[in-house]
Motif scaffolding. Structure first.
Motif, PDB file in Angstrom:
ATOM      1  N   PHE A   6       5.038 -19.291   2.426  1.00 58.28           N
ATOM      2  CA  PHE A   6       6.496 -19.208   2.375  1.00 58.28           C
ATOM      3  C   PHE A   6       6.952 -18.408   1.156  1.00 58.28           C
ATOM      4  CE2 PHE A   6      10.547 -20.864   0.813  1.00 58.28           C
ATOM      5  CZ  PHE A   6      11.349 -20.691   1.928  1.00 58.28           C
ATOM      6  N   LEU A   7       6.378 -18.702  -0.006  1.00 57.64           N
ATOM      7  CA  LEU A   7       6.765 -17.999  -1.216  1.00 57.64           C
ATOM      8  C   LEU A   7       6.413 -16.518  -1.150  1.00 57.64           C
ATOM      9  CD1 LEU A   7       5.818 -20.623  -3.946  1.00 57.64           C
ATOM     10  CD2 LEU A   7       8.106 -20.005  -3.143  1.00 57.64           C
ATOM     11  N   LEU A   8       5.282 -16.194  -0.515  1.00 58.12           N
ATOM     12  CA  LEU A   8       4.895 -14.803  -0.354  1.00 58.12           C
ATOM     13  C   LEU A   8       5.906 -14.060   0.516  1.00 58.12           C
ATOM     14  CD1 LEU A   8       2.879 -12.531  -0.823  1.00 58.12           C
ATOM     15  CD2 LEU A   8       1.605 -13.334   1.180  1.00 58.12           C
ATOM     16  N   VAL A   9       6.301 -14.716   1.610  1.00 60.29           N
ATOM     17  CA  VAL A   9       7.278 -14.099   2.499  1.00 60.29           C
ATOM     18  C   VAL A   9       8.620 -13.944   1.795  1.00 60.29           C
ATOM     19  CG1 VAL A   9       8.586 -14.424   4.628  1.00 60.29           C
ATOM     20  CG2 VAL A   9       6.151 -14.901   4.591  1.00 60.29           C
ATOM     21  N   VAL A  10       9.004 -14.946   0.984  1.00 60.80           N
ATOM     22  CA  VAL A  10      10.261 -14.867   0.240  1.00 60.80           C
ATOM     23  C   VAL A  10      10.247 -13.681  -0.722  1.00 60.80           C
ATOM     24  CG1 VAL A  10      11.631 -15.990  -1.551  1.00 60.80           C
ATOM     25  CG2 VAL A  10      10.886 -17.289   0.432  1.00 60.80           C
ATOM     26  N   ALA A  11       9.086 -13.429  -1.350  1.00 62.84           N
ATOM     27  CA  ALA A  11       8.986 -12.292  -2.263  1.00 62.84           C
ATOM     28  C   ALA A  11       9.229 -10.985  -1.522  1.00 62.84           C
ATOM     29  CB  ALA A  11       7.615 -12.276  -2.928  1.00 62.84           C
ATOM     30  N   VAL A  12       8.673 -10.888  -0.305  1.00 60.46           N
ATOM     31  CA  VAL A  12       8.905  -9.693   0.511  1.00 60.46           C
ATOM     32  C   VAL A  12      10.381  -9.572   0.864  1.00 60.46           C
ATOM     33  CG1 VAL A  12       8.385  -8.579   2.707  1.00 60.46           C
ATOM     34  CG2 VAL A  12       6.564  -9.722   1.430  1.00 60.46           C
ATOM     35  N   ALA A  13      10.985 -10.713   1.242  1.00 63.22           N
ATOM     36  CA  ALA A  13      12.402 -10.707   1.599  1.00 63.22           C
ATOM     37  C   ALA A  13      13.264 -10.311   0.408  1.00 63.22           C
ATOM     38  CB  ALA A  13      12.822 -12.092   2.102  1.00 63.22           C
ATOM     39  N   THR A  14      12.879 -10.760  -0.770  1.00 58.74           N
ATOM     40  CA  THR A  14      13.633 -10.439  -1.972  1.00 58.74           C
ATOM     41  C   THR A  14      13.627  -8.948  -2.239  1.00 58.74           C
ATOM     42  OG1 THR A  14      13.125 -12.581  -2.932  1.00 58.74           O
ATOM     43  CG2 THR A  14      13.794 -10.840  -4.456  1.00 58.74           C
ATOM     44  N   LEU A  15      12.468  -8.353  -2.112  1.00 62.25           N
ATOM     45  CA  LEU A  15      12.364  -6.913  -2.312  1.00 62.25           C
ATOM     46  C   LEU A  15      13.181  -6.169  -1.271  1.00 62.25           C
ATOM     47  CD1 LEU A  15       8.568  -6.629  -3.181  1.00 62.25           C
ATOM     48  CD2 LEU A  15      10.500  -6.268  -4.729  1.00 62.25           C
ATOM     49  N   ALA A  16      13.158  -6.669  -0.041  1.00 62.78           N
ATOM     50  CA  ALA A  16      13.933  -6.027   1.017  1.00 62.78           C
ATOM     51  C   ALA A  16      15.424  -6.123   0.750  1.00 62.78           C
ATOM     52  CB  ALA A  16      13.614  -6.671   2.367  1.00 62.78           C
ATOM     53  N   ALA A  17      15.839  -7.214   0.082  1.00 60.10           N
ATOM     54  CA  ALA A  17      17.258  -7.395  -0.231  1.00 60.10           C
ATOM     55  C   ALA A  17      17.680  -6.578  -1.444  1.00 60.10           C
ATOM     56  CB  ALA A  17      17.559  -8.864  -0.490  1.00 60.10           C
ATOM     57  N   GLY A  18      16.722  -5.929  -2.086  1.00 57.09           N
ATOM     58  CA  GLY A  18      17.063  -5.051  -3.199  1.00 57.09           C
ATOM     59  C   GLY A  18      17.080  -5.710  -4.551  1.00 57.09           C
ATOM     60  N   ASN A  19      16.427  -6.874  -4.705  1.00 56.94           N
ATOM     61  CA  ASN A  19      16.405  -7.567  -5.986  1.00 56.94           C
ATOM     62  C   ASN A  19      14.969  -7.843  -6.389  1.00 56.94           C
ATOM     63  OD1 ASN A  19      19.371  -8.422  -6.580  1.00 56.94           O
ATOM     64  ND2 ASN A  19      19.032  -8.779  -4.401  1.00 56.94           N
ATOM     65  N   ARG A 492      21.759 -14.402   2.851  1.00 56.30           N
ATOM     66  CA  ARG A 492      21.623 -14.178   4.297  1.00 56.30           C
ATOM     67  C   ARG A 492      20.564 -13.108   4.587  1.00 56.30           C
ATOM     68  NH1 ARG A 492      23.334 -18.360   4.409  1.00 56.30           N
ATOM     69  NH2 ARG A 492      25.471 -19.045   4.770  1.00 56.30           N
ATOM     70  N   ILE A 493      20.571 -12.060   3.789  1.00 55.34           N
ATOM     71  CA  ILE A 493      19.568 -11.004   3.979  1.00 55.34           C
ATOM     72  C   ILE A 493      18.170 -11.565   3.740  1.00 55.34           C
ATOM     73  CG2 ILE A 493      18.699  -8.808   3.110  1.00 55.34           C
ATOM     74  CD1 ILE A 493      21.595  -8.054   2.438  1.00 55.34           C
ATOM     75  N   GLN A 494      18.016 -12.297   2.649  1.00 54.15           N
ATOM     76  CA  GLN A 494      16.700 -12.851   2.333  1.00 54.15           C
ATOM     77  C   GLN A 494      16.263 -13.874   3.385  1.00 54.15           C
ATOM     78  OE1 GLN A 494      17.331 -12.479  -2.499  1.00 54.15           O
ATOM     79  NE2 GLN A 494      16.609 -14.390  -1.659  1.00 54.15           N
ATOM     80  N   GLN A 495      17.187 -14.679   3.869  1.00 57.52           N
ATOM     81  CA  GLN A 495      16.841 -15.651   4.910  1.00 57.52           C
ATOM     82  C   GLN A 495      16.397 -14.942   6.184  1.00 57.52           C
ATOM     83  OE1 GLN A 495      20.417 -17.949   5.261  1.00 57.52           O
ATOM     84  NE2 GLN A 495      20.102 -19.049   3.332  1.00 57.52           N
ATOM     85  N   ALA A 496      17.130 -13.897   6.568  1.00 61.09           N
ATOM     86  CA  ALA A 496      16.797 -13.178   7.797  1.00 61.09           C
ATOM     87  C   ALA A 496      15.430 -12.514   7.701  1.00 61.09           C
ATOM     88  CB  ALA A 496      17.874 -12.138   8.094  1.00 61.09           C
ATOM     89  N   VAL A 497      15.171 -11.858   6.554  1.00 54.87           N
ATOM     90  CA  VAL A 497      13.883 -11.191   6.387  1.00 54.87           C
ATOM     91  C   VAL A 497      12.752 -12.219   6.324  1.00 54.87           C
ATOM     92  CG1 VAL A 497      12.512  -9.718   4.866  1.00 54.87           C
ATOM     93  CG2 VAL A 497      14.925  -9.198   5.266  1.00 54.87           C
ATOM     94  N   THR A 498      12.996 -13.349   5.659  1.00 52.14           N
ATOM     95  CA  THR A 498      11.982 -14.398   5.564  1.00 52.14           C
ATOM     96  C   THR A 498      11.634 -14.949   6.941  1.00 52.14           C
ATOM     97  OG1 THR A 498      12.727 -15.011   3.350  1.00 52.14           O
ATOM     98  CG2 THR A 498      11.434 -16.641   4.556  1.00 52.14           C
ATOM     99  N   LEU A 499      12.655 -15.278   7.726  1.00 52.68           N
ATOM    100  CA  LEU A 499      12.415 -15.819   9.068  1.00 52.68           C
ATOM    101  C   LEU A 499      11.716 -14.798   9.957  1.00 52.68           C
ATOM    102  CD1 LEU A 499      15.788 -17.705   9.646  1.00 52.68           C
ATOM    103  CD2 LEU A 499      13.539 -18.728   9.250  1.00 52.68           C
ATOM    104  N   ALA A 500      12.145 -13.542   9.870  1.00 53.09           N
ATOM    105  CA  ALA A 500      11.507 -12.506  10.677  1.00 53.09           C
ATOM    106  C   ALA A 500      10.045 -12.330  10.279  1.00 53.09           C
ATOM    107  CB  ALA A 500      12.263 -11.191  10.527  1.00 53.09           C
ATOM    108  N   SER A 501       9.775 -12.382   8.972  1.00 49.82           N
ATOM    109  CA  SER A 501       8.392 -12.228   8.503  1.00 49.82           C
ATOM    110  C   SER A 501       7.524 -13.395   8.947  1.00 49.82           C
ATOM    111  CB  SER A 501       8.378 -12.106   6.974  1.00 49.82           C
ATOM    112  OG  SER A 501       9.126 -11.001   6.543  1.00 49.82           O
ATOM    113  N   LEU A 502       8.073 -14.612   8.886  1.00 55.58           N
ATOM    114  CA  LEU A 502       7.323 -15.784   9.334  1.00 55.58           C
ATOM    115  C   LEU A 502       7.033 -15.717  10.834  1.00 55.58           C
ATOM    116  CD1 LEU A 502       9.080 -18.651   7.317  1.00 55.58           C
ATOM    117  CD2 LEU A 502       6.728 -17.845   7.037  1.00 55.58           C
ATOM    118  N   LEU A 503       8.023 -15.283  11.609  1.00 57.88           N
ATOM    119  CA  LEU A 503       7.811 -15.153  13.048  1.00 57.88           C
ATOM    120  C   LEU A 503       6.748 -14.099  13.349  1.00 57.88           C
ATOM    121  CD1 LEU A 503      11.472 -15.345  14.401  1.00 57.88           C
ATOM    122  CD2 LEU A 503       9.652 -17.021  14.737  1.00 57.88           C
TER     123      LEU A 503
END
Length: 515
Positions: A6-19, A492-503
């Motif tokens: 989960f934390l790994l996916v969140v890191a990816v989502a964070t980068l995707a969100a631009g932070n 919202r961006i980070q949640q969407a990217v996280t969920l998409a990555s997990l799926l």
């Protein structure tokens, strides 16, 4: 393991969100980006504006004698302004008898901080009750739920609106009677500006029918509510003031009912009930005292929310007292037994009062160097979350900070104020409107619940990376509405990217197992 994944996916989502991850360490409970906070504008302006002599005897007109208008007069008087005129269309600002149209106001941390800075909070606290919890019944008195408010920095102080106005008027009289001239029964029906100087001239119409008159002022502050005449003229003039009014959606009306507070009921709880499964009728009650000075037996001021034209409320012909009692007995038995026959009779004959629709000003909130808008004139919301009057008091504080930054030069201060509040006014209305959904519709119910569930899930799993639910952030006075909106967009961006990555990861793992 799942937490590491989960934390790994969140890191990816964070980068995707631009932070970058390093910047997110501070994005926990005690931090939100502050570049749009009013203090940021004040600090910037303080270092760039020149020091100049200021005439605090210039004439200031405040249009609107409600809570925000009185608070504005008090703020200016405390700053040393000596020529303040306040105009209120009602014939009497102070009302000693409870009006059938009056309602409770909840002062949260935003409002309390502003009122404390004006020296008015102590007087208001004497006429208010703190709310420490909530008790809610399901349809017909079923499924009782109770909770204590343990996660708030400030307990909400509940006060009848007219008592709030009374307290503020008394504070103006006590602190500034010699510099604030209050004119009651005088409505501002128009405004123009002198060519070249842009000095405002307002048209004043006395309530007694005597001829209207015009009067020029150096500064005009429009605090005249959702139907502001000042705003109307500013928008129609060649200025940068823009106004958005959303079409009606999920329209609600209310009527009030006075209840006797039983000795075995707490006087620091918000009581609420749903009258039916489809949430067509809701009842909300808060304790109050009708007297600001004596500890009289307390009552509950209840408000029934309904859709316009609900046949259960009798339609155009209304209800008889017996019909109203039968309705209360059926849908809200816990409250019906607290209402006297006289109170039920008043409830039956009362006209429904419509909740306001959503609207806001954007672009600029001022015109030239002489006219500015505050309160409901720039942000109108339904009073579900107690944000309207508290945001208005924040407007007054923001104007004071702008005057600080500009060295009391109104011309410079108005631009600073617009920069610091326009975005928050828009964010407040858009956030509030997003929660205003007809939850009888399954799709609208999902739009209401899903963001709350996602916010709670992600915040519980990674509290340093995801913020709390929006409703909780709105009650946190440390953050502006613009900051909350910005942070929720990022979440919202980070949640969407996280969920998409997990799926995607789950699909890949399943595919490998199958093959």
């Amino acid at each position: 393991s799942f937490p590491m994944a989960f934390l790994l996916v969140v890191a990816v989502a964070t980068l995707a969100a631009g932070n970058p991850p390093g910047r997110l360490r501070g994005f926990g409970r005690n931090y939100l980006p502050s570049k749009r906070h009013p203090n940021a504008f004040a600090a910037k302006s303080r270092s760039t504006l020149p020091t100049r002599a200021v005439d605090k005897g210039q004439s200031v007109a405040i249009v609107g004698g409600g809570p925000a208008g009185l608070a504005t007069a008090l703020m200016l008087a405390r700053r040393g302004y000596t020529n303040i005129h306040l105009f209120e269309r009602l014939s009497t600002i102070v009302e000693r008898q409870m009006s059938t149209r009056s309602y409770n106001i909840g002062l949260n941390g935003r409002g309390q901080i502003a009122l404390k800075s004006l020296g008015a909070l102590d007087r208001i606290s004497q006429a208010a009750y703190e709310v420490r919890g909530r008790k809610e019944w399901g349809p017909a008195g079923s499924n009782v739920e109770e909770r204590e408010f343990t996660d708030r920095r400030y307990l909400t102080k509940v006060i009848l609106r007219q008592n709030l106005v009374n307290c503020l008027r008394e504070e103006v009289d006590a602190q500034a009677a010699d510099v604030v001239q209050v004119s009651e029964g005088v409505e501002c029906v128009g405004i123009t500006w002198e060519p070249g100087t842009h000095r405002p001239i307002i048209d004043l119409a006395p309530a007694d029918g005597s001829p209207a008159r015009t009067k020029a002022f150096d500064i005009v502050i429009g605090v005249d509510g959702a139907a502001s005449r000042i705003r109307e003229k500013m928008v129609s003039t060649e200025s940068c003031v823009e106004y958005t009014r959303y079409p009606p959606r999920n329209t609600r009306v209310y009527r009030t009912l006075n209840l006797t507070l039983p000795a075995d009921w707490r006087n620091d709880v918000n009581y609420a009930a749903r009258g039916d499964k489809d949430r067509g009728l809701l009842f909300d009650a808060l304790p109050l005292s009708t007297d600001m000075r004596e500890n009289n037996p307390k009552i509950l001021l209840g408000a029934m929310l309904s859709k316009p034209g609900d046949p259960r409320l009798g339609g155009e012909k209304g209800l008889s007292t017996a019909e109203a009692r039968a309705l209360l007995n059926e849908l809200f038995p816990q409250f019906s037994k607290l209402a006297s026959d006289e109170a039920v009779a008043e409830f039956a004959q009362a006209k429904d009062q419509r909740l306001p629709e959503f609207s806001y000003c954007h672009g600029q909130l001022h015109y030239k160097n002489s006219t500015v808008l505050l309160g409901d004139a720039i942000h109108t919301v339904k009073p579900y979350f107690g944000l309207g009057v508290n945001a208005a008091f924040e407007d007054v504080s923001s104007l004071e900070k702008a005057l600080d930054a500009a060295g009391d030069s109104f011309g410079d201060a108005l631009g600073i104020f617009s920069s610091s509040r326009a975005e928050s006014a828009k964010a407040l209305v858009e956030i509030s409107r997003d929660f205003d959904r007809d939850t009888r519709n399954p799709l609208e119910l999902a739009k209401f619940l899903v963001p709350l569930l996602l916010d709670n899930l992600f915040h519980n799993l990674a509290p340093n990376l995801f913020e709390r639910a929006t409703l909780k952030l709105l009650q946190d006075e440390r953050y502006s509405f613009a900051e909350i909106a910005q942070r929720k967009r990022q979440d919202r961006i980070q949640q969407a990217v996280t969920l998409a990555s997990l799926l995607l990861a789950s699909g890949t793992a399943i595919a490998k197992l199958v093959h």
